[in-house]
Enzyme design. Structure first.
Site: not given
Length: 590
Positions: A343, A350, A352, A382, A472, A478-479, A539, A545
């Site tokens: 598309f 197309d 659409q 972790k 933790h 995590g980030h 971080r 970290h």
């Protein structure tokens, strides 16, 4: 009324789900290997010291800040492995049976409570899409006495000292130059050109350097070293409704509203946890979150101008915030989709347009959808596998070894003695200055060293946040895992080679943006890789970290996102493909 439902639709839908499940099952379950630090490091009496492991939240010994009881730690691990909330509820959180529980100036307020561990059982949760949380893995973290950790801790200490250097001045700043030289003098960086035979494949993939003022503290993915330190997606805005904004204004249009890219400005040159008393209370679960100080005079908000500003951003960001913003910016500037997505031809051809599928709403929702899967996978690493101690605890190990040479800290000897002595003196002097400050908003009289003397200089890791790290373990991040997953989705949808039509840096005081000319164009892929590194390494700037937390975590985030895209492709009737460039520079077609 005509019934247009396909009578076989339910059966077809079932087969699609089975096909996705079979694809997920075919990934298998990798072996999850730790570095064996839990059993390796011992006290003089032979008991486990847990010197290199995460113990934050359990009761700690007042004189050493080591965990009081290995039995408590074993109960902590059993709770992690069971995921049963009752097992967590039975654990000791912080000092038991003593009053006051917390004694440092910043934690002595009667209103200070405790911080609980965060989602310790999330890695056991099953999911209905994408790789299972335990179907991806990370290699063992660097050991306490490894050359790699010396480089990481050197980097962490320098980052803690340089939080107030404006990003646009890095290449000309003498302190940044000193940091680059110090990092280059570590054995790990010297290995880059002549790796020893004993390194594992994972370790070889993490070799880097030498660093310069132009690339120090940056990521190592394609595009990280091109142009300014900060990704454009953390600075610019969109033109918005009826071209109501300029990109350089820094406002991102959210429907009929707009969001400002400027962040709250923390007070410069103010760090936390630089006394042993404050450090001990935080390890003992004192909840001093929210006690950091911010500027009350103007400017109270500015663009991300210094590492401290970036630390503030990643302290409070709404998980996928940076990547949703990047997606909105890319849609606003008309960045083309990957050539394999349908598309994209003229409407007369197309007939659409993309919307619910292969359009703005599709990618805006998908870029956020992968985040929770990434969090579950990294929580397993972790809590259930690595349980790596945070940089704040490493700083305490170095401080106690250098101050006491006590046998329980012998495991930290190689690390401590290999660190740059001039750097350690700078940390000592920095902390001494921090501990003489009178504008913390809290009394400092009770911040004592174990010997009872008022804390002055020491080798604790200066932290950007009063509470230090989250509750933790460090590895993975995590980030960074979320960053790897979200950015991978964006790279799959957008043409990675498209050149951004602007390049901005912050002005002298960070209150505005200024356009700059650069030698090499900024591309979608490069700036997406860069925002991934900026948020992840942000971080590290905060002190919570290490470098390996960043690089290994974005890799599993990438793996999770690719798995989700592969499974989702089974659900479409259109014949399409997505081609994306991975963090290691290789290309994959979905």
């Amino acid at each position: 009324m005509t019934d247009t439902q396909n009578p076989n639709r339910a059966e077809v839908a079932f087969k699609v789900r089975v096909s996705a499940a079979e694809l997920a099952r075919a990934r298998g379950s990798p072996a999850h290997l730790s570095n064996n630090s839990e059993s390796r490091f011992r006290n003089p009496d032979g008991t486990r010291s847990l010197l290199a492991n995460f113990t934050k939240g359990l009761p700690h010994i007042k004189e050493t800040a080591l965990v009081e009881s290995a039995i408590d730690y074993d109960r902590f691990v059993r709770a992690i492995d069971s995921g049963d909330p009752r097992d967590f509820a039975d654990l000791p959180l912080g000092p038991q049976g003593v009053e006051p529980r917390f004694t440092s100036g910043i934690a002595s307020d009667p209103e200070v409570g405790t911080r609980a561990w965060e989602s310790g059982g999330a890695g056991l949760v099953f999911d209905l899409e994408g790789p299972d949380a335990q179907a991806v893995t990370m290699p063992p973290a660097p050991e306490l006495d490894s050359d790699e950790l010396v480089a990481e801790v050197t980097e962490c200490y320098w980052m803690s000292l340089l939080r107030d250097v404006p990003f646009p001045t890095f290449e000309s700043n003498s302190h940044i130059q000193a940091a680059a030289e110090s990092i280059n003098n570590t054995q790990w960086i010297k290995f880059k050109n002549n790796p020893p035979a004993h390194l594992t494949a994972a370790e070889r993939s993490r070799l880097r350097g030498p660093v310069t003022t132009a690339n120090v503290f940056r990521g190592i993915t394609p595009g990280d070293e091109v142009g300014p330190y900060l990704s454009q997606f953390l600075l610019v805005g969109t033109t918005g409704i009826a071209n109501g904004n300029e990109v350089g204004d820094g406002f991102i249009q959210y429907g009929g509203m707009r969001m400002d890219q400027r962040v709250r400005v923390a007070k410069p040159h103010i760090d936390y946890m630089t006394t042993f008393g404050a450090y001990l209370d935080v390890q003992n679960a004192a909840n001093v979150s929210g006690r950091e100080l911010y500027k009350e005079e103007e400017p109270r908000f500015r663009f991300i101008h210094t590492p401290r500003d970036l630390a503030t951003y990643v302290h409070f960001d709404a998980l996928y915030q940076a990547y949703l913003n990047a997606c909105i910016i890319l849609l606003d500037i008309g960045a083309p989709f990957d050539s394999g997505i349908p598309f994209q031809l003229d409407n007369d051809i197309d007939k659409q347009q993309g919307f619910a599928t292969f359009g703005g709403p599709h990618i805006l929702s998908l870029v956020t959808e992968v985040a929770t899967r990434a969090l579950k996978a990294v929580r397993f690493q972790k809590f259930n596998v690595h349980r790596r101690l945070r940089p704040e605890a490493i700083g305490a190990r170095v401080d106690r070894y250098c101050a006491t040479k006590a046998p329980e800290f012998a495991g930290a000897a190689k690390l401590s003695e290999a660190l740059d002595k001039e750097l350690l003196q700078k940390v000592h002097d920095h902390n001494k200055k921090q501990n003489l400050l009178s504008d913390r908003g809290n009394p400092r009289a009770n911040d004592f060293n174990p010997d009872g003397e008022v804390s002055e200089g020491n080798l604790l890791m200066p932290m950007a946040f009063p509470e230090g790290s989250p509750m933790h373990p460090a590895y993975g991040a995590g980030h960074a895992t979320v960053a790897g997953a979200c950015v991978t989705v964006l790279k799959a949808f957008f043409d990675g080679g498209y050149r951004l039509p602007f390049c901005y840096i912050t002005d002298e005081d960070g209150t505005g943006l200024q356009a700059v000319e650069i030698d090499e164009p900024l591309t979608v892929d490069g700036e997406l890789n860069k925002i991934c590194s900026n948020i992840s390494i942000g971080r590290n700037w905060a002190g919570v970290h290490y470098f390996t937390d960043y690089i290994e975590s974005i890799r599993i985030g990438e793996e999770i996102a690719i798995g989700i895209l592969q499974e989702q492709k089974l659900t479409f009737s259109e014949n399409f493909s997505m081609t994306l460039n991975k963090f290691d520079g290789s290309t994959i077609r979905i």
